[in-house]
Structures are given as structure tokens and as C-alpha cells.
Write an enzyme that holds these catalytic residues in place. Structure first.
Site, mmCIF file in Angstrom:
data_model
loop_
_atom_site.group_PDB
_atom_site.id
_atom_site.type_symbol
_atom_site.label_atom_id
_atom_site.label_comp_id
_atom_site.label_asym_id
_atom_site.label_seq_id
_atom_site.Cartn_x
_atom_site.Cartn_y
_atom_site.Cartn_z
ATOM 1 N N CYS A 5 0.811 -1.217 0.000
ATOM 2 C CA CYS A 5 0.000 0.000 0.000
ATOM 3 C C CYS A 5 0.849 1.274 0.000
ATOM 4 O O CYS A 5 1.670 1.490 0.891
ATOM 5 C CB CYS A 5 -0.940 0.000 1.208
ATOM 6 S SG CYS A 5 -1.948 1.495 1.331
ATOM 7 N N ARG A 16 -0.183 4.627 2.958
ATOM 8 C CA ARG A 16 -0.100 4.377 4.396
ATOM 9 C C ARG A 16 0.135 5.604 5.276
ATOM 10 O O ARG A 16 0.087 5.494 6.499
ATOM 11 C CB ARG A 16 0.991 3.322 4.662
ATOM 12 C CG ARG A 16 0.562 1.936 4.277
ATOM 13 C CD ARG A 16 1.661 0.937 4.591
ATOM 14 N NE ARG A 16 2.601 0.769 3.495
ATOM 15 C CZ ARG A 16 3.766 0.146 3.595
ATOM 16 N NH1 ARG A 16 4.167 -0.318 4.773
ATOM 17 N NH2 ARG A 16 4.562 0.003 2.547
ATOM 18 N N TRP A 40 -9.326 5.550 -0.441
ATOM 19 C CA TRP A 40 -9.825 6.101 -1.701
ATOM 20 C C TRP A 40 -8.899 5.611 -2.806
ATOM 21 O O TRP A 40 -7.837 5.047 -2.540
ATOM 22 C CB TRP A 40 -9.877 7.639 -1.656
ATOM 23 C CG TRP A 40 -8.613 8.267 -1.177
ATOM 24 C CD1 TRP A 40 -7.441 8.423 -1.865
ATOM 25 C CD2 TRP A 40 -8.378 8.802 0.146
ATOM 26 N NE1 TRP A 40 -6.489 9.025 -1.077
ATOM 27 C CE2 TRP A 40 -7.036 9.273 0.162
ATOM 28 C CE3 TRP A 40 -9.156 8.936 1.296
ATOM 29 C CZ2 TRP A 40 -6.466 9.856 1.290
ATOM 30 C CZ3 TRP A 40 -8.586 9.516 2.416
ATOM 31 C CH2 TRP A 40 -7.260 9.969 2.409
ATOM 32 N N GLU A 97 -4.982 3.015 -10.491
ATOM 33 C CA GLU A 97 -5.639 1.714 -10.248
ATOM 34 C C GLU A 97 -6.779 1.526 -11.244
ATOM 35 O O GLU A 97 -7.031 0.435 -11.740
ATOM 36 C CB GLU A 97 -6.204 1.641 -8.825
ATOM 37 C CG GLU A 97 -5.163 1.732 -7.730
ATOM 38 C CD GLU A 97 -5.819 1.563 -6.362
ATOM 39 O OE1 GLU A 97 -6.177 2.595 -5.753
ATOM 40 O OE2 GLU A 97 -5.985 0.410 -5.921
HETATM 41 N N1 ARG Z 1 -6.696 -2.012 -6.986
HETATM 42 C C1 ARG Z 1 -8.026 -2.300 -6.506
HETATM 43 C C2 ARG Z 1 -9.049 -1.802 -7.534
HETATM 44 O O1 ARG Z 1 -8.677 -1.224 -8.498
HETATM 45 C C3 ARG Z 1 -8.291 -1.639 -5.170
HETATM 46 C C4 ARG Z 1 -7.286 -1.921 -4.080
HETATM 47 C C5 ARG Z 1 -7.362 -0.957 -2.923
HETATM 48 N N2 ARG Z 1 -7.079 0.392 -3.356
HETATM 49 C C6 ARG Z 1 -7.126 1.464 -2.579
HETATM 50 N N3 ARG Z 1 -6.887 2.629 -3.121
HETATM 51 N N4 ARG Z 1 -7.413 1.406 -1.272
HETATM 52 O O2 ARG Z 1 -10.239 -1.951 -7.382
#
Ligand code: ARG
Length: 357
Positions: free
Chosen positions: A68, A71, A233, A238
Site C-alpha cells: 500500500c 499508508r 480512496w 488503479e
Molecule cells: N486495486 C483495486 C481496484 O482497483 C483496489 C485496491 C485498494 N485500493 C485502494 N486505493 N485502497 O479496485
């Protein structure tokens, strides 16, 4: 004392020592608590965390999450203690409350809801996720959801068959038949993607606001919380560089390149890279315009740098999984790329666990 209890006691002590130190409790209070826990383990084979231990343990677990990049904010986690939820109704209510309260109209609150250890399992990977249907002509929706979608259909759920059907939540109490609940659409915040300069409406791209991981277990002081959904968030990449871009996910790069009139006949035109960057701009732009919390990867890396500084000041080691910490676009523009991290697993932490289906 048998071997299992001895191991549990050891893990409990090691957690209590660190947590009580961080919480500035007196050595007397720690000693007293250790006696109490030893007593409970000898009598019952388990022990129960106080709310404060649960709360701090969940925060430490985030702090120790090597993959992560977010953090810095570990200490701001909202911990909801739902160990008292025992009925289907109570669990369902708690899950919907998590979605509503963590979403907070777009001002996303990092939140975890912790259920009693053992009896409850959530089948979904995330509380909010799009279904994926495998058809002869290809997949509709999120290919990552094909298995769970099959399970939902088998349990009687009916999807609309669009690329963005929000899956129901499936959870199981003890060995009972799983419960399937539809999330009221009005609590599922979603962002329709648009670009500040390019018309991408033909992509019909959207994503949900809050990623709530619901299939990992939280381990604190030897106790396994197998149902403990948590969220932060999104970091833009991602969505823009993985969920929407991977060939095995929504695979939107070729369409984006077409919209941009790029020369896809030559790798050296860097059409993939250019399409990827603009898709990621669309994600950040749309979330920001809708006032939904999101962070770009450059800012996230700076925040991670601050986290490293804070941890050094607190005389704690930062562990990390470099392969996950570097962002999937322009990784070498962040400091993370240029230094090594030790991928040692420290407790408390969040762990993958076997699928219940
Ligand atoms: N990578 C995952 C997704 O795209 C989510 C993982 C957690 N990500 C976060 N920003 N807390 O759905």
C-alpha cells in the site's frame, strides 16, 4: 498449556507490548492486561480484544501493508466494531452502513468494519464491483468478476447484462446457505468518465467511487478476523492504468487510441502510452470535478515519502513490496522506483485467504 494456546499467547503478548507502548499505557497496565489475556486463553483457548486494541491493531495492520502506497493516513482509519452482529439482518445492515458512511457523499473516509472472528465470511472481493459475463462473443463487464458472477446467478440473482451491473453482496453465516443482498443503487456512488479536451463519450467508461476490499483477513495478536471489509480512496492509476486498461480487464486502450487518431501500426508511435496517459487524465479529472476523493500517483508517492519520514522519526522500520508500490505509469518519476524496500511481513496485517466458494 497446549501448543496452539502457547502460540496464541505469544502472539497476543507481542501485539500487546507494541500496542500499549504506542498508546502510551503504563507498564503496570500492560502487565495487568497480559495476566488477563493469559487467563482467558487458559480457560477458553481464545481472548477478546478491547475496542482500543481492535482499533489500534487495525491501524497497525494498515501501517504494515507492504503493497500500500497510501499508508501515510494509517492513523486516521475509522474502525467500526461489529463483533456483536450475529444475525443476517445485522450483518447486512452493517455492510450497507459501511458503504454509505465510507462514501460520505464523495469525501471518502478510510473505514474498516470488523465482524466477530470465525463465523462470517464475505464472498465478494470488494463490496462494490461490476459483474462479468462470459459469452460466446466475448466478456461483458469486468472479466475479473466472472467467477463471483456465476455464484451470484446460481444463488438466484439476475443481472441486467450491462458492462456495469453492480454485483450483489454475498455473505455466509456459519455453514448456512449464503445470503444475497442487492445494494440500494442510491448508495453506490459512481463517476462517469470524461476528458477535459477529448470527447470520450463513446467509451461509456465509468467507475465506482470506493474500493472496499472484503475478502482479506485481518490478523491482530494471533486472532483472525476473516470478515473485516476495509477501504481507502482510489489512486487514479488503479482505475486508469489497470482496471480500464489491462487487456484482461476492460481493455480500453485500443478504443482510446482510435478516438485520439493515433498511429497504431507502429509501436514506436507510443500510441499505447499516449492513450494510457489521457485515459488516466480522464479518471483524475472526472473524480475531481465530481468532488470524489482520489489521488494521482505523483502526490501519492510524495505522501508515501512523508510516511517513511514519520516512521523513521518513530523509530520503526518501513517494510514494502516494491513491485506493488511503484505506480504502473511513469514509475521512475517517483522516489520509490529508486530505492529498495524489504518485503518482510510484520503483524498485525491483512492477508489473502482461501475463497469460501
Ligand atoms: N486495486 C483495486 C481496484 O482497483 C483496489 C485496491 C485498494 N485500493 C485502494 N486505493 N485502497 O479496485
Amino acid at each position: 498449556m497446549n501448543v496452539n494456546n502457547a502460540t496464541l499467547l505469544e502472539e497476543a503478548y507481542s501485539f500487546l507490548e507494541q500496542a500499549y507502548y504506542e498508546l502510551n499505557h503504563t507498564p503496570e497496565r500492560l502487565k495487568e492486561r497480559k495476566h488477563e489475556v493469559k487467563d482467558q486463553i487458559e480457560k477458553t483457548g481464545v481472548y477478546e480484544h478491547t475496542f482500543e486494541e481492535l482499533q489500534h491493531g487495525a491501524k497497525m495492520a494498515w501501517r504494515n501493508s507492504n503493497k500500500c502506497i497510501g499508508r501515510l493516513f494509517w492513523n486516521t482509519l475509522t474502525v467500526i466494531d461489529k463483533r456483536s452482529a450475529t444475525t443476517v439482518e445485522e450483518v447486512a445492515d452493517a455492510l450497507l452502513h459501511h458503504i454509505h458512511s465510507a462514501t460520505n457523499n464523495g469525501r471518502i473516509r478510510p473505514t474498516i468494519t470488523i465482524f466477530q472472528p470465525g463465523r462470517i465470511r464475505i464472498w465478494n472481493h470488494q463490496l462494490i464491483r461490476y459483474a462479468g459475463y462470459e459469452l460466446e462473443k466475448g466478456t461483458i463487464g469486468d472479466p475479473d468478476s466472472i467467477e463471483i458472477t456465476k455464484q451470484a446467478l446460481k444463488l438466484g440473482w439476475r443481472g441486467k447484462g450491462t458492462p456495469h451491473d453492480v454485483l450483489p453482496i454475498i455473505f455466509q453465516l456459519d455453514d448456512n446457505e449464503p445470503t444475497v443482498i442487492t445494494i440500494p443503487p442510491e448508495i453506490v456512488l459512481q463517476v462517469e468518465l470524461r476528458h477535459p479536451e477529448i470527447d470520450i463519450s463513446s467509451l461509456q467508461a465509468r467507475w465506482y467511487a470506493v474500493p472496499i476490499i472484503s475478502d482479506m483477513k485481518l490478523e491482530i495478536g494471533g486472532i483472525d478476523y476473516v470478515a473485516a471489509p476495509f477501504n481507502g480512496w482510489y489512486m487514479g492509476t488503479e482505475i486508469g492504468a489497470r482496471n480500464l486498461a489491462d487487456e484482461t480487464r476492460y481493455n480500453l486502450i485500443p478504443e482510446m487510441a482510435e478516438i485520439m487518431n493515433l498511429d497504431t501500426s507502429s509501436n514506436a508511435s507510443l500510441w499505447k502510452d499516449r492513450a494510457l496517459v489521457e485515459l488516466n487524465r480522464a479518471v483524475l479529472y472526472s473524480f475531481q470535478e465530481d468532488n470524489v476523493s482520489i489521488v494521482d500517483h505523483h502526490t501519492a508517492a510524495r505522501q508515501f515519502h512523508k510516511f517513511e519520514t514519520n516512521e523513521a522519526r518513530a523509530e520503526r522500520k518501513v517494510t514494502g513490496n516494491w513491485t506493488w508500490l511503484i505506480p504502473p505509469i511513469s514509475p521512475a518519476t517517483t522516489h520509490i522506483f529508486h530505492k529498495p524496500y524489504k518485503n518482510t511481513i510484520v503483524s498485525p496485517n491483512y492477508f489473502y485467504q482461501e475463497k469460501p466458494y
